[in-house]
Design a protein around this motif. Structure first.
Motif, PDB file in Angstrom:
ATOM      1  N   PHE A  91      46.144  41.666  52.885  1.00 26.44           N
ATOM      2  CA  PHE A  91      46.435  43.093  52.975  1.00 26.44           C
ATOM      3  C   PHE A  91      45.172  43.943  53.150  1.00 26.44           C
ATOM      4  O   PHE A  91      45.227  45.008  53.766  1.00 26.44           O
ATOM      5  CB  PHE A  91      47.187  43.563  51.738  1.00 26.44           C
ATOM      6  N   VAL A  92      44.035  43.506  52.611  1.00 33.19           N
ATOM      7  CA  VAL A  92      42.812  44.315  52.738  1.00 33.19           C
ATOM      8  C   VAL A  92      42.016  43.961  53.987  1.00 33.19           C
ATOM      9  O   VAL A  92      41.010  44.607  54.282  1.00 33.19           O
ATOM     10  CB  VAL A  92      41.904  44.182  51.491  1.00 33.19           C
ATOM     11  N   SER A  93      42.476  42.976  54.737  1.00 33.77           N
ATOM     12  CA  SER A  93      41.713  42.506  55.892  1.00 33.77           C
ATOM     13  C   SER A  93      41.925  43.398  57.104  1.00 33.77           C
ATOM     14  O   SER A  93      42.870  44.182  57.187  1.00 33.77           O
ATOM     15  CB  SER A  93      42.137  41.071  56.241  1.00 33.77           C
ATOM     16  N   ASP A  94      41.039  43.252  58.081  1.00 38.33           N
ATOM     17  CA  ASP A  94      41.200  43.970  59.339  1.00 38.33           C
ATOM     18  C   ASP A  94      42.449  43.506  60.091  1.00 38.33           C
ATOM     19  O   ASP A  94      43.039  44.269  60.859  1.00 38.33           O
ATOM     20  CB  ASP A  94      39.962  43.772  60.218  1.00 38.33           C
ATOM     21  N   GLU A  95      42.842  42.249  59.881  1.00 38.88           N
ATOM     22  CA  GLU A  95      44.025  41.725  60.559  1.00 38.88           C
ATOM     23  C   GLU A  95      45.302  42.446  60.121  1.00 38.88           C
ATOM     24  O   GLU A  95      46.319  42.406  60.825  1.00 38.88           O
ATOM     25  CB  GLU A  95      44.170  40.223  60.298  1.00 38.88           C
ATOM     26  N   ALA A  96      45.270  43.085  58.960  1.00 38.99           N
ATOM     27  CA  ALA A  96      46.460  43.776  58.446  1.00 38.99           C
ATOM     28  C   ALA A  96      46.434  45.268  58.771  1.00 38.99           C
ATOM     29  O   ALA A  96      47.106  46.053  58.106  1.00 38.99           O
ATOM     30  CB  ALA A  96      46.559  43.571  56.937  1.00 38.99           C
TER      31      ALA A  96
END
Length: 246
Positions: free
Chosen positions: A226-231
């Motif tokens: 959830f905190v990643s750039d992918e999200a």
């Protein structure tokens, strides 16, 4: 990219696992929990800085946010893992005191609200932010704890998550929640598990598709996504991490 991150509720196993995972992924993580030896031990164990705070106290949260801004900088990632049952056990509703009710709401809902209110201005200024709440399966259905305040508070936390996602999305801030199933992560959950006895434990495991209890690392993996750039295009979601529950 290294970003300032704040993880709350780190004395518990879930918060600690999240902090460890985010630090391993390169973020500059600060820990917070109630003042006391538990926080100091966790800080030493993880090798991460800690700032004590009573997140249920709005003034103390304001002080924490100011201290963070004055040191490493305001957090762009906030994971609210503080909460729990505050040592309570299930009892009939007519025996629940006002204090019992409000203590659980302060720990689980007020804490997340106070913190979001404090960090959002800096996130808006930068046009980027990640807020993750740790709710519960008790925020989606009746609670195995049989504690009315805990079930109601986790439902409220899910509602707060969804409302903040709607409000903050245009500012580049995503807000999501992880809803753990049964995870043996602190003394309260261990006591709850023991209270079921062998027959009750077997019945609970039978309801879980994967036939095992959760681990703190299972919850940390979801928070890390959830905190990643992918999200970047994922917000307002509640992800049940519970092994599948029938």
């Amino acid at each position: 990219m290294t970003r300032q991150a704040l993880v709350t509720g780190v004395v518990g196993g879930i918060g600690a696992a999240i902090a460890r995972r985010l630090a391993a992924e390169g973020h500059a993580v600060t820990l917070t929990d109630l003042p006391g030896p538990g926080l100091a031990r966790r800080s030493e164990e993880l090798g991460l800085p800690a700032m004590a705070c009573d997140l249920g106290d709005a003034a103390d949260v304001q002080r924490l946010v100011a201290d963070l801004a004055a040191t490493g900088g305001p957090p762009k990632i906030v994971v609210s893992a503080a909460g729990g049952v505050r040592g309570q056990t299930g009892k009939p509703v007519e025996e629940v005191s006002d204090n019992d009710w409000h203590r659980i709401f302060a720990a689980n809902v007020d804490s997340a609200f106070h913190l979001a209110r404090g960090v959002v201005p800096s996130m808006k200024a930068s046009g980027w932010g990640r807020i993750v709440t740790i709710s519960s399966g008790a925020g989606l259905r009746p609670s195995l704890t049989r504690i009315q305040a805990y079930c109601a508070a986790k439902h409220a936390l899910v509602g707060l998550t969804k409302q903040l996602a709607l409000e903050l999305g245009p500012a580049g801030i995503t807000v999501n929640s992880v809803a753990p199933g049964f995870v043996l992560s602190n003394p309260s959950t261990e006591l709850q598990w023991d209270s079921y006895g062998p027959e009750g434990q077997a019945q609970l495991l039978e309801r879980i598709h994967t036939r095992r209890l959760g681990r703190p690392e299972d919850i940390a993996a979801a928070a890390a996504f959830f905190v990643s750039d992918e999200a970047e295009w994922v917000t307002g979601q509640v992800l049940s991490v519970d092994g599948g529950v029938a």
